[in-house]
Design an enzyme around this catalytic site. Structure first.
Site, PDB file in Angstrom:
ATOM      1  CB  SER A   1      -0.853  -0.031   1.276  1.00 11.49           C
ATOM      2  OG  SER A   1      -1.427   1.219   1.550  1.00 11.49           O
TER       3      SER A   1
ATOM      4  CE1 TYR B   1      -5.205  -1.566   4.270  1.00  6.78           C
ATOM      5  CE2 TYR B   1      -3.972   0.442   3.806  1.00  6.78           C
ATOM      6  CZ  TYR B   1      -4.609  -0.706   3.360  1.00  6.78           C
ATOM      7  OH  TYR B   1      -4.647  -0.999   2.014  1.00  6.78           O
TER       8      TYR B   1
HETATM    9  P1  NAP Z   1     -11.825  -5.049  -1.220  1.00 10.83           P
HETATM   10  O1  NAP Z   1     -12.554  -4.490  -2.407  1.00 10.83           O
HETATM   11  O2  NAP Z   1     -12.301  -4.652   0.133  1.00 10.83           O
HETATM   12  O3  NAP Z   1     -11.683  -6.642  -1.305  1.00 10.83           O
HETATM   13  C1  NAP Z   1     -11.028  -7.325  -0.271  1.00 10.83           C
HETATM   14  C2  NAP Z   1     -11.204  -8.818  -0.453  1.00 10.83           C
HETATM   15  O4  NAP Z   1     -10.562  -9.485   0.639  1.00 10.83           O
HETATM   16  C3  NAP Z   1     -12.657  -9.245  -0.466  1.00 10.83           C
HETATM   17  O5  NAP Z   1     -12.833 -10.179  -1.507  1.00 10.83           O
HETATM   18  C4  NAP Z   1     -12.840  -9.910   0.898  1.00 10.83           C
HETATM   19  O6  NAP Z   1     -13.761 -10.987   0.904  1.00 10.83           O
HETATM   20  C5  NAP Z   1     -11.445 -10.472   1.138  1.00 10.83           C
HETATM   21  N1  NAP Z   1     -11.179 -10.732   2.549  1.00 10.83           N
HETATM   22  C6  NAP Z   1     -11.207  -9.847   3.583  1.00 10.83           C
HETATM   23  N2  NAP Z   1     -10.913 -10.478   4.735  1.00 10.83           N
HETATM   24  C7  NAP Z   1     -10.675 -11.782   4.431  1.00 10.83           C
HETATM   25  C8  NAP Z   1     -10.333 -12.925   5.183  1.00 10.83           C
HETATM   26  N3  NAP Z   1     -10.149 -12.871   6.518  1.00 10.83           N
HETATM   27  N4  NAP Z   1     -10.198 -14.106   4.540  1.00 10.83           N
HETATM   28  C9  NAP Z   1     -10.386 -14.195   3.202  1.00 10.83           C
HETATM   29  N5  NAP Z   1     -10.705 -13.148   2.421  1.00 10.83           N
HETATM   30  C10 NAP Z   1     -10.866 -11.948   3.035  1.00 10.83           C
HETATM   31  O7  NAP Z   1     -10.315  -4.602  -1.307  1.00 10.83           O
HETATM   32  P2  NAP Z   1      -9.442  -4.089  -2.534  1.00 10.83           P
HETATM   33  O8  NAP Z   1      -9.553  -2.619  -2.571  1.00 10.83           O
HETATM   34  O9  NAP Z   1      -9.684  -4.898  -3.751  1.00 10.83           O
HETATM   35  O10 NAP Z   1      -8.017  -4.417  -1.907  1.00 10.83           O
HETATM   36  C11 NAP Z   1      -7.326  -5.634  -2.098  1.00 10.83           C
HETATM   37  C12 NAP Z   1      -5.970  -5.497  -1.416  1.00 10.83           C
HETATM   38  O11 NAP Z   1      -5.293  -4.360  -1.922  1.00 10.83           O
HETATM   39  C13 NAP Z   1      -6.046  -5.291   0.094  1.00 10.83           C
HETATM   40  O12 NAP Z   1      -4.969  -5.937   0.709  1.00 10.83           O
HETATM   41  C14 NAP Z   1      -5.918  -3.777   0.237  1.00 10.83           C
HETATM   42  O13 NAP Z   1      -5.427  -3.412   1.483  1.00 10.83           O
HETATM   43  C15 NAP Z   1      -4.923  -3.495  -0.858  1.00 10.83           C
HETATM   44  N6  NAP Z   1      -4.913  -2.120  -1.363  1.00 10.83           N
HETATM   45  C16 NAP Z   1      -6.048  -1.506  -1.803  1.00 10.83           C
HETATM   46  C17 NAP Z   1      -5.965  -0.216  -2.322  1.00 10.83           C
HETATM   47  C18 NAP Z   1      -7.152   0.540  -2.837  1.00 10.83           C
HETATM   48  O14 NAP Z   1      -7.007   1.756  -3.076  1.00 10.83           O
HETATM   49  N7  NAP Z   1      -8.296  -0.080  -3.042  1.00 10.83           N
HETATM   50  C19 NAP Z   1      -4.744   0.416  -2.377  1.00 10.83           C
HETATM   51  C20 NAP Z   1      -3.620  -0.243  -1.894  1.00 10.83           C
HETATM   52  C21 NAP Z   1      -3.703  -1.503  -1.393  1.00 10.83           C
HETATM   53  P3  NAP Z   1     -15.316 -10.860   1.358  1.00 10.83           P
HETATM   54  O15 NAP Z   1     -15.992 -10.143   0.257  1.00 10.83           O
HETATM   55  O16 NAP Z   1     -15.746 -12.299   1.447  1.00 10.83           O
HETATM   56  O17 NAP Z   1     -15.336 -10.119   2.652  1.00 10.83           O
HETATM   57  C1  GCO Z   2      -7.103   5.097   3.022  1.00 13.04           C
HETATM   58  C2  GCO Z   2      -7.129   4.123   1.894  1.00 13.04           C
HETATM   59  C3  GCO Z   2      -5.758   3.549   1.618  1.00 13.04           C
HETATM   60  C4  GCO Z   2      -5.764   2.760   0.346  1.00 13.04           C
HETATM   61  C5  GCO Z   2      -4.479   2.183  -0.103  1.00 13.04           C
HETATM   62  C6  GCO Z   2      -3.465   3.216  -0.459  1.00 13.04           C
HETATM   63  O1  GCO Z   2      -8.043   5.114   3.811  1.00 13.04           O
HETATM   64  O2  GCO Z   2      -6.163   5.903   3.070  1.00 13.04           O
HETATM   65  O3  GCO Z   2      -8.083   3.148   2.033  1.00 13.04           O
HETATM   66  O4  GCO Z   2      -5.147   3.018   2.692  1.00 13.04           O
HETATM   67  O5  GCO Z   2      -6.736   1.786   0.337  1.00 13.04           O
HETATM   68  O6  GCO Z   2      -3.983   1.158   0.690  1.00 13.04           O
HETATM   69  O7  GCO Z   2      -2.403   2.619  -1.102  1.00 13.04           O
END
Ligand code: NAP
Ligand code: GCO
Length: 264
Positions: free
Chosen positions: A144, A157
């Site tokens: 992240s 986080y």
């Molecule tokens: P999301 O839309 O919230 O999807 C998260 C997924 O993780 C969902 O399918 C959820 O399943 C699953 N999950 C959560 N807890 C779990 C557990 N204990 N066991 C198994 N599955 C679990 O998140 P996303 O935005 O696609 O993010 C995916 C990854 O990228 C995360 O690690 C997040 O921190 C990281 N990330 C996101 C962003 C962003 O801007 N979106 C940026 C940087 C990093 P359910 O639907 O069954 O709950």
């Molecule tokens: C927040 C966001 C972030 C992003 C991501 C950034 O509340 O600032 O959710 O943490 O999801 O991980 O890279």
């Protein structure tokens, strides 16, 4: 010739029914890999299976809580039996709790650390022995901006994603000699359900202040799409990256390079 193909590989992507995990798994399938994924709830797995089918992909979905070591070991064993030995693991499942630190309970803090840091340890531990036996493998941890930066309300986080960056470097250090490459992808701000609350329109129809803030902080001037992570994800899963190990590849539209827009 540079080899970006994933033909014949088995990829296990956690939390991949939708969002970033789904986009990465779909790209892996398009590059030739067989896809196994897990999610916390049957409802999500069913939705994911339907989405893969619609995309013309035969995926194998499992209900598995990635924080539960027994469930993870059992799921990995099922994948080995039904799909094949895992060549590529993507630790993608994650949660966030946006709560000011002084109001956050220790239990809430622990829940975030459990999913975002302990689970990648548990899942990596579950696949490494077979990767060693097979002569190599790829582990990709979804990090992240918070692996590098802090901000209000995301203490747990940021602690977890900072830890995940160091777990990545340590897996590289410990298993590089077995031809296992462990790298991270550090997405910027991606439009997924996880960030939906930060993009909601205000009651008067105006943009959420955080939405405007992110566009101003990003040289690209916009939120990114999950699909924009897939080129780097395929690269890190393929032979083309065999000499890249312990690296975090930030895919952030330039956020980490930028001091921010100067006031007019
Ligand atoms: P999301 O839309 O919230 O999807 C998260 C997924 O993780 C969902 O399918 C959820 O399943 C699953 N999950 C959560 N807890 C779990 C557990 N204990 N066991 C198994 N599955 C679990 O998140 P996303 O935005 O696609 O993010 C995916 C990854 O990228 C995360 O690690 C997040 O921190 C990281 N990330 C996101 C962003 C962003 O801007 N979106 C940026 C940087 C990093 P359910 O639907 O069954 O709950
Ligand atoms: C927040 C966001 C972030 C992003 C991501 C950034 O509340 O600032 O959710 O943490 O999801 O991980 O890279």
């Amino acid at each position: 010739m540079v080899n970006f193909s994933l033909e014949g590989k088995v990829a296990f992507v956690t939390g991949a029914s939708y969002g970033i995990g789904f986009a990465i798994a779909k790209a892996y399938a398009e590059a030739g890999a067989k896809i196994a994924f897990c999610d916390l709830r049957q409802e999500s797995v069913d939705k994911g299976l339907a989405a893969y089918e619609e995309a013309g992909i035969k995926a194998y979905g499992y209900v598995c809580n990635v924080t539960d070591e027994e469930q993870v070991q059992a799921t990995v064993a099922k994948i080995e039996e039904e799909v094949g030995t895992i060549d590529i693991l993507v630790n993608n499942a994650g949660i966030i709790k946006r709560i000011p630190m002084h109001e956050m309970s220790a239990e809430e803090f622990r829940q975030v650390i459990d999913v975002d840091l302990n689970a990648p340890f548990i899942c990596s531990k579950a696949v490494i022995p077979a990767m060693i036996k097979k002569g190599g493998g790829k582990i990709i941890n979804i990090c992240s901006m918070m692996s590098e930066l802090g901000r209000e309300t995301v203490s747990a986080y940021a602690a977890a994603k900072g830890g995940l960056k160091m777990l990545t470097k340590n897996i590289c250090s410990e298993y590089g000699e077995y031809n296992i490459q462990c790298n991270g992808i550090g997405p910027g701000y991606i439009a997924t359900p996880q960030t939906a609350p930060l993009r909601e329109r205000q009651a008067d129809g105006s943009r959420h202040p955080f939405d405007q803030f992110i566009c101003a902080k990003t040289p690209a001037g916009r939120w990114l799409d999950a699909e924009e992570l897939t080129g780097p994800a395929v690269f890190l899963a393929s032979e083309a990256s065999n000499a890249v190990n312990g690296h975090i590849l930030y895919v952030d539209g330039g956020i980490l390079a930028y001091i921010g827009k100067q006031p007019k």
